[in-house]
Motif scaffolding. Structure first.
Motif, PDB file in Angstrom:
ATOM      1  N   LYS A  41      39.251 -32.985 -37.807  1.00 26.47           N
ATOM      2  CA  LYS A  41      40.211 -33.164 -38.566  1.00 26.47           C
ATOM      3  C   LYS A  41      41.486 -34.176 -38.316  1.00 26.47           C
ATOM      4  O   LYS A  41      42.766 -33.808 -38.381  1.00 26.47           O
ATOM      5  CB  LYS A  41      41.142 -31.710 -39.526  1.00 26.47           C
ATOM      6  CG  LYS A  41      40.383 -31.137 -39.510  1.00 26.47           C
ATOM      7  CD  LYS A  41      40.593 -29.592 -40.256  1.00 26.47           C
ATOM      8  CE  LYS A  41      39.536 -28.820 -41.363  1.00 26.47           C
ATOM      9  NZ  LYS A  41      39.936 -27.367 -41.322  1.00 26.47           N
ATOM     10  N   GLY A  42      41.332 -35.231 -37.827  1.00 26.01           N
ATOM     11  CA  GLY A  42      42.013 -36.357 -37.948  1.00 26.01           C
ATOM     12  C   GLY A  42      42.658 -36.455 -36.239  1.00 26.01           C
ATOM     13  O   GLY A  42      43.713 -37.055 -35.986  1.00 26.01           O
ATOM     14  N   HIS A  43      41.881 -35.730 -35.928  1.00 24.22           N
ATOM     15  CA  HIS A  43      42.538 -35.532 -34.381  1.00 24.22           C
ATOM     16  C   HIS A  43      42.026 -36.992 -33.826  1.00 24.22           C
ATOM     17  O   HIS A  43      40.771 -37.583 -33.709  1.00 24.22           O
ATOM     18  CB  HIS A  43      41.075 -34.970 -33.498  1.00 24.22           C
ATOM     19  CG  HIS A  43      41.847 -33.214 -34.314  1.00 24.22           C
ATOM     20  ND1 HIS A  43      40.972 -32.600 -35.010  1.00 24.22           N
ATOM     21  CD2 HIS A  43      42.035 -32.341 -33.579  1.00 24.22           C
ATOM     22  CE1 HIS A  43      41.756 -31.370 -35.583  1.00 24.22           C
ATOM     23  NE2 HIS A  43      42.241 -31.303 -34.216  1.00 24.22           N
ATOM     24  N   ASN A  44      42.432 -36.745 -31.700  1.00 18.63           N
ATOM     25  CA  ASN A  44      42.484 -38.274 -31.326  1.00 18.63           C
ATOM     26  C   ASN A  44      39.971 -37.929 -30.906  1.00 18.63           C
ATOM     27  O   ASN A  44      40.185 -37.488 -30.613  1.00 18.63           O
ATOM     28  CB  ASN A  44      43.224 -38.354 -30.332  1.00 18.63           C
ATOM     29  CG  ASN A  44      42.933 -39.340 -29.154  1.00 18.63           C
ATOM     30  OD1 ASN A  44      42.291 -40.559 -29.722  1.00 18.63           O
ATOM     31  ND2 ASN A  44      42.957 -39.318 -27.359  1.00 18.63           N
ATOM     32  N   LEU A  45      40.148 -39.290 -31.838  1.00 19.02           N
ATOM     33  CA  LEU A  45      38.851 -39.616 -31.413  1.00 19.02           C
ATOM     34  C   LEU A  45      38.724 -40.242 -30.293  1.00 19.02           C
ATOM     35  O   LEU A  45      37.136 -40.618 -29.394  1.00 19.02           O
ATOM     36  CB  LEU A  45      38.001 -40.667 -32.678  1.00 19.02           C
ATOM     37  CG  LEU A  45      38.206 -40.335 -34.328  1.00 19.02           C
ATOM     38  CD1 LEU A  45      37.707 -41.281 -34.722  1.00 19.02           C
ATOM     39  CD2 LEU A  45      37.717 -39.279 -33.971  1.00 19.02           C
ATOM     40  N   GLY A  46      39.756 -40.535 -29.082  1.00 18.97           N
ATOM     41  CA  GLY A  46      39.786 -41.263 -27.283  1.00 18.97           C
ATOM     42  C   GLY A  46      38.749 -42.450 -27.499  1.00 18.97           C
ATOM     43  O   GLY A  46      38.009 -42.856 -28.373  1.00 18.97           O
ATOM     44  N   VAL A  47      38.376 -42.719 -26.146  1.00 12.31           N
ATOM     45  CA  VAL A  47      38.124 -43.889 -25.559  1.00 12.31           C
ATOM     46  C   VAL A  47      36.759 -43.511 -24.571  1.00 12.31           C
ATOM     47  O   VAL A  47      37.711 -42.743 -23.369  1.00 12.31           O
ATOM     48  CB  VAL A  47      38.991 -44.988 -24.891  1.00 12.31           C
ATOM     49  CG1 VAL A  47      39.987 -44.644 -24.296  1.00 12.31           C
ATOM     50  CG2 VAL A  47      38.427 -45.665 -24.966  1.00 12.31           C
ATOM     51  N   LEU A  48      35.938 -44.069 -23.341  1.00  6.74           N
ATOM     52  CA  LEU A  48      35.452 -44.203 -22.414  1.00  6.74           C
ATOM     53  C   LEU A  48      34.710 -45.156 -21.911  1.00  6.74           C
ATOM     54  O   LEU A  48      35.056 -45.851 -23.100  1.00  6.74           O
ATOM     55  CB  LEU A  48      34.253 -43.071 -23.552  1.00  6.74           C
ATOM     56  CG  LEU A  48      33.094 -43.154 -21.455  1.00  6.74           C
ATOM     57  CD1 LEU A  48      33.928 -41.839 -21.153  1.00  6.74           C
ATOM     58  CD2 LEU A  48      31.659 -42.805 -22.337  1.00  6.74           C
ATOM     59  N   TYR A  49      35.280 -45.376 -20.680  1.00  9.22           N
ATOM     60  CA  TYR A  49      35.143 -46.488 -20.147  1.00  9.22           C
ATOM     61  C   TYR A  49      34.369 -45.921 -18.707  1.00  9.22           C
ATOM     62  O   TYR A  49      33.949 -44.603 -18.221  1.00  9.22           O
ATOM     63  CB  TYR A  49      36.183 -47.160 -19.221  1.00  9.22           C
ATOM     64  CG  TYR A  49      38.000 -47.668 -20.345  1.00  9.22           C
ATOM     65  CD1 TYR A  49      37.494 -48.116 -20.616  1.00  9.22           C
ATOM     66  CD2 TYR A  49      38.662 -46.596 -20.303  1.00  9.22           C
ATOM     67  CE1 TYR A  49      38.040 -49.253 -21.500  1.00  9.22           C
ATOM     68  CE2 TYR A  49      39.780 -46.406 -21.613  1.00  9.22           C
ATOM     69  CZ  TYR A  49      39.641 -48.100 -21.737  1.00  9.22           C
ATOM     70  OH  TYR A  49      40.335 -48.133 -22.437  1.00  9.22           O
ATOM     71  N   VAL A  50      33.060 -46.829 -18.930  1.00  5.61           N
ATOM     72  CA  VAL A  50      31.614 -46.475 -17.782  1.00  5.61           C
ATOM     73  C   VAL A  50      31.563 -47.298 -16.814  1.00  5.61           C
ATOM     74  O   VAL A  50      31.854 -49.008 -17.237  1.00  5.61           O
ATOM     75  CB  VAL A  50      30.672 -45.791 -18.665  1.00  5.61           C
ATOM     76  CG1 VAL A  50      29.410 -45.543 -17.672  1.00  5.61           C
ATOM     77  CG2 VAL A  50      30.684 -45.082 -19.912  1.00  5.61           C
ATOM     78  N   ASP A  51      31.781 -47.510 -15.208  1.00  5.40           N
ATOM     79  CA  ASP A  51      31.882 -48.367 -15.222  1.00  5.40           C
ATOM     80  C   ASP A  51      30.329 -48.311 -13.433  1.00  5.40           C
ATOM     81  O   ASP A  51      30.534 -47.280 -13.542  1.00  5.40           O
ATOM     82  CB  ASP A  51      33.058 -49.079 -13.879  1.00  5.40           C
ATOM     83  CG  ASP A  51      33.007 -50.322 -13.134  1.00  5.40           C
ATOM     84  OD1 ASP A  51      31.967 -51.477 -13.781  1.00  5.40           O
ATOM     85  OD2 ASP A  51      34.377 -51.043 -13.028  1.00  5.40           O
ATOM     86  N   ASP A  52      29.960 -49.271 -12.217  1.00  6.11           N
ATOM     87  CA  ASP A  52      28.971 -49.076 -11.405  1.00  6.11           C
ATOM     88  C   ASP A  52      28.197 -47.765 -11.721  1.00  6.11           C
ATOM     89  O   ASP A  52      27.872 -46.602 -10.651  1.00  6.11           O
ATOM     90  CB  ASP A  52      30.182 -48.334 -10.608  1.00  6.11           C
ATOM     91  CG  ASP A  52      30.933 -50.095  -9.952  1.00  6.11           C
ATOM     92  OD1 ASP A  52      30.948 -51.122 -10.179  1.00  6.11           O
ATOM     93  OD2 ASP A  52      32.782 -50.046 -10.289  1.00  6.11           O
TER      94      ASP A  52
END
Length: 235
Positions: free
Chosen positions: A205-216
């Motif tokens: 309900k409008g919450h932070n949908l976020g971000v994901l970083y992936v490496d190595d």
């Protein structure tokens, strides 16, 4: 509406008409930055009210070229993915996944370590059926819980009807780069495979949908290293 970045720079926007519904565009926001938003309102009699504070993070600036050997899975909602030079554990780039919008209160998107959309996998990595694989990868972000899934196909054509899904592990991305390690076993009839970093959330309900970083990202079986371009680097 009012938004404040981490540096406490305030951005103000207002609607001057009395209404029960308002929308305000927040322009010129910085990329890859957390913001806090609070809406304040008043009725025709001057009675004021304020909403709870909502925190969201803007998407990183994507590189024009998508990362070679990576893909994007869309099961529901909307996401943004690619590679970015704004975050990297090593090298110049990392792969990223950002939630943009959800449908009917749910979001189901994934970053794919492998050339696949998560449904078909003609260009996925060759698999040894019933073999044990070890994996290692680094993540950073604020996406809440993320599920690492093994997607394997039991045919060389790797169409969606020949697909198997196995949940490998779950983790919550941290604000700093964190390493994750473990192992999985491919299904006995597996011919090809990829790994999915899946963000699945319900009742949004409008919450932070976020971000994901992936490496190595590294995947090995015995002494053989399987994945190519695990750091989403430029070719």
């Amino acid at each position: 509406a009012q938004a404040a970045a981490q540096a406490e720079q305030k951005i103000m926007a207002a609607a001057d008409k009395v209404s029960t519904s308002h929308s305000v565009k927040l322009l010129a926001l910085a990329a890859n930055t957390p913001y806090r938003v609070r809406a304040k309102s008043a009725d025709a009699s001057g009675n004021e009210a304020a909403s709870d504070e909502w925190v969201f993070t803007t998407a990183p600036t994507p590189d024009p070229a998508p990362p070679v050997g990576w893909g994007y899975y869309l099961g529901g909602g909307k996401g943004l993915w690619g590679r970015t030079a704004q975050e990297a554990h090593t090298g110049k780039f990392s792969a990223f996944l950002k939630g943009v919008a959800h449908e009917h209160g749910s979001l189901n998107i994934a970053l794919v370590a492998g050339d696949s959309d998560g449904y078909s996998g003609a260009k996925a990595y060759p698999a040894i059926g019933g073999a044990s694989y070890r994996y290692s990868f680094w993540t950073k972000g604020n996406f809440g819980e993320v599920t690492l899934r093994l997607i394997a196909w039991k045919s060389e054509t790797a169409d969606s009807k020949a697909r198997d899904q196995v949940s490998v592990s779950r983790f919550s991305p941290a604000p700093e780069w964190t390493q994750h390690q473990g192992e999985f076993t491919t299904p006995a009839e597996a011919k090809k495979f990829v790994l999915l970093f899946q963000a699945y959330r319900e009742n949004l309900k409008g919450h932070n949908l976020g971000v994901l970083y992936v490496d190595d990202v590294e995947v090995t079986t015995g002494t053989t290293r399987v994945l190519a371009n695990g750091g989403a680097e430029a070719p």
